[in-house]
Design an enzyme around this catalytic site. Structure first.
Site, PDB file in Angstrom:
ATOM      1  N   SER A  30       0.853  -1.181   0.000  1.00  0.00           N
ATOM      2  CA  SER A  30       0.000   0.000   0.000  1.00  0.00           C
ATOM      3  C   SER A  30       0.890   1.232   0.000  1.00  0.00           C
ATOM      4  CB  SER A  30      -0.888  -0.011   1.237  1.00  0.00           C
ATOM      5  OG  SER A  30      -1.265   1.300   1.587  1.00  0.00           O
ATOM      6  N   LYS A  82       0.862  -3.174   4.875  1.00  0.00           N
ATOM      7  CA  LYS A  82      -0.080  -3.903   4.005  1.00  0.00           C
ATOM      8  C   LYS A  82       0.611  -4.854   3.033  1.00  0.00           C
ATOM      9  CE  LYS A  82      -4.009  -3.813   3.674  1.00  0.00           C
ATOM     10  NZ  LYS A  82      -4.973  -2.882   3.094  1.00  0.00           N
TER      11      LYS A  82
END
Ligand code: ARG
Length: 484
Positions: free
Chosen positions: A285, A291
């Site tokens: 991300s 992420k």
């Protein structure tokens, strides 16, 4: 008002027109920007057409040899990129005829004897479709190999099996993975069936009525690798079932990939935490540093929509279309090209994702008996003691209810509690209340017992080998076509 005529028209027509096509018409009808990818197939079919013009002695030997030389030169120049379409070319056929006349003068137009763009485009598209469906089939066999290997890796790993996304009964996790190979092997067999119907050459159908010239459609078909020639020239130029059927198969493959995608997304959530997708097949991300997203799985899910859309578009275009050629048929190409291109990119990505995903055996094994997934074992135990299944089901349900009330698992009930629920629930019931016992008891063909899973994997491997052989024999029949 000005007619807006600015074009000389495709070099292929215009004799009866006083005016050239308007800018607007030309812009609308031009297809070379997408049908140029048919060029190698158009040149192949031109060479096959030339062979019949030669054997029928329709053209002088000198013309034949000039045409053949120019077509071969064009073949090389199309591959190298030396010959490309120009702004005034309408479609792949007119661009290539321009190429011929640029090389050998007006005699280049002799190739068109007995042939129409209607049978030409239908032939080219069949050749393109066969070539690319073989490439897709080949990628599918590679995907199956990856799935079978991953299933074998987890052929001793218990996990909960789900219905309605709720714990249902324990299964071998390799059994879960292997199910996807069956879906793709059905797709492979669909491609095989499709090929039987698609291996029909329309060349020689002419515009729609066949030809008064001494052509030999059967010989052209054989030269191109088709199993037969069209038996009805009108159907020959009208039939696009091979396009819609191919799109159905491609959409079905897409749906199978999307179901894998959905599973992977779920199994990679923090809540599940079963699947660890390799870094090389995950994305991050731009704002949240922690992420790791399963984008391949999501794109697999998303692309299915576009594949179904392509099928829907072509079927809707064909609906109610009068037979023989209508320009609507030009709309058959982009959806087919798009679906093929989409899968040729998606299939290797999904293969790589599956190959490099590791699953948490301990977590799956710990979860296998939870959620009362062994309740069916209690019912089956009673059935073996000759209790009617309806009563057995009731009794097993009562065991679950008691566990829920007292916050326990099934194996934690006491002997007295079992007997109070049903007199046939003797101590022996504990033997079936283990995951290993439940798994090894599912010995029906196709069941999850480890021995059955091993047989299944062996069969899948053998079948994959058969598909690989079929693809290579078809590849040979169409003289080495197979582009990816
Ligand atoms: N570009 C056309 C197509 O894709 C080729 C056939 C044109 N035939 C015709 N009669 N206008 O369908």
């Amino acid at each position: 008002m000005s007619t807006g005529a600015t074009h000389t028209g495709g070099a292929l027509w215009g004799g009866r027109f006083a005016d050239g096509p308007s800018e607007a018409l030309f812009a609308l009808s031009r297809s070379v920007q997408f049908d140029w990818r048919l060029a190698p197939y158009d040149l192949r079919s031109s060479l096959a057409h030339l062979s019949v013009l030669e054997s029928s002695k329709l053209l002088p030997a000198e013309t034949i040899s000039k045409l053949r030389g120019a077509l071969k030169e064009l073949q090389a120049e199309v591959v190298s990129g030396k010959f490309v379409p120009v702004d005034s070319d309408e479609d792949v056929h007119s661009a290539l005829e321009r190429g011929l006349t640029e090389k050998i003068g007006a005699i280049g137009g002799a190739i068109r004897a007995g042939r129409s763009r209607n049978d030409q485009v239908a032939t080219d598209l069949r050749l393109y479709a066969i070539d690319h469906m073989l490439a897709i089939a080949s990628q599918l066999t590679q995907l199956c190999e990856v799935i079978i290997a991953k299933a074998a890796e987890y052929s001793d790993a218990p996990a909960p099996g789900f219905t309605h996304l709720q714990h249902a009964q324990p299964v071998i996790f390799g059994h879960e993975i292997a199910k996807h190979a069956h879906a793709f092997q059905r797709d492979l067999s669909r491609i095989g069936d499709w090929l039987t119907r698609t291996s029909v050459s329309p060349l020689g159908s002419g515009a729609l009525a066949g030809s008064s010239l001494p052509l030999n459609p059967k010989a052209t078909a054989a030269e191109l690798g088709f199993a037969q020639s069209a038996q009805n020239s009108i159907d020959g130029v009208s039939d696009r079932d091979f396009v819609s059927e191919a799109l159905f198969i491609l959409a079905t493959i897409g749906i199978h990939l999307s179901r894998i995608g959905e599973e992977w997304c779920i199994l990679a959530t923090t809540e599940f935490g079963w699947a660890k997708v390799a870094d090389a097949y995950s994305t991050g991300s731009s704002i949240m540093p922690q992420k790791k997203n399963p984008d391949i799985a999501e794109l697999a899910r998303g692309k299915a929509g576009r594949l179904v859309g392509n099928l829907t578009g072509v079927m809707t275009m064909l609906k109610g279309l009068p037979f023989a050629y209508n320009r609507d048929l030009q709309e058959d190409k982009e959806p087919l090209f798009d679906s093929i291109k989409t899968l040729l990119v998606l299939l290797p990505a999904v293969s790589g994702m599956i190959e490099t995903t590791e699953f948490d055996r301990a977590k799956m094994a710990a979860a296998a008996p939870t959620g009362f997934s062994l309740a069916t074992e209690i019912a089956d135990f009673l059935v073996r003691a000759h209790i009617p299944f309806s009563q057995a089901h009731e009794a097993a349900g009562a065991c679950v209810a008691l566990c829920e009330k007292s916050n326990r698992e099934l194996h934690e009930l006491t002997d007295a509690e079992f007997l109070a629920i049903h007199p046939s629930l003797t101590g022996g019931v504990r033997e079936v209340l283990t995951v290993a016992g439940a798994l090894s008891s599912r010995t029906t063909a196709g069941g999850t017992a480890p021995a059955e899973v091993a047989i299944q994997l062996k069969n899948l491997t053998a079948k994959n080998g058969e598909f690989i052989k079929l693809i290579s024999s078809q590849h040979a029949a169409f003289s080495g076509m197979m582009s990816a």
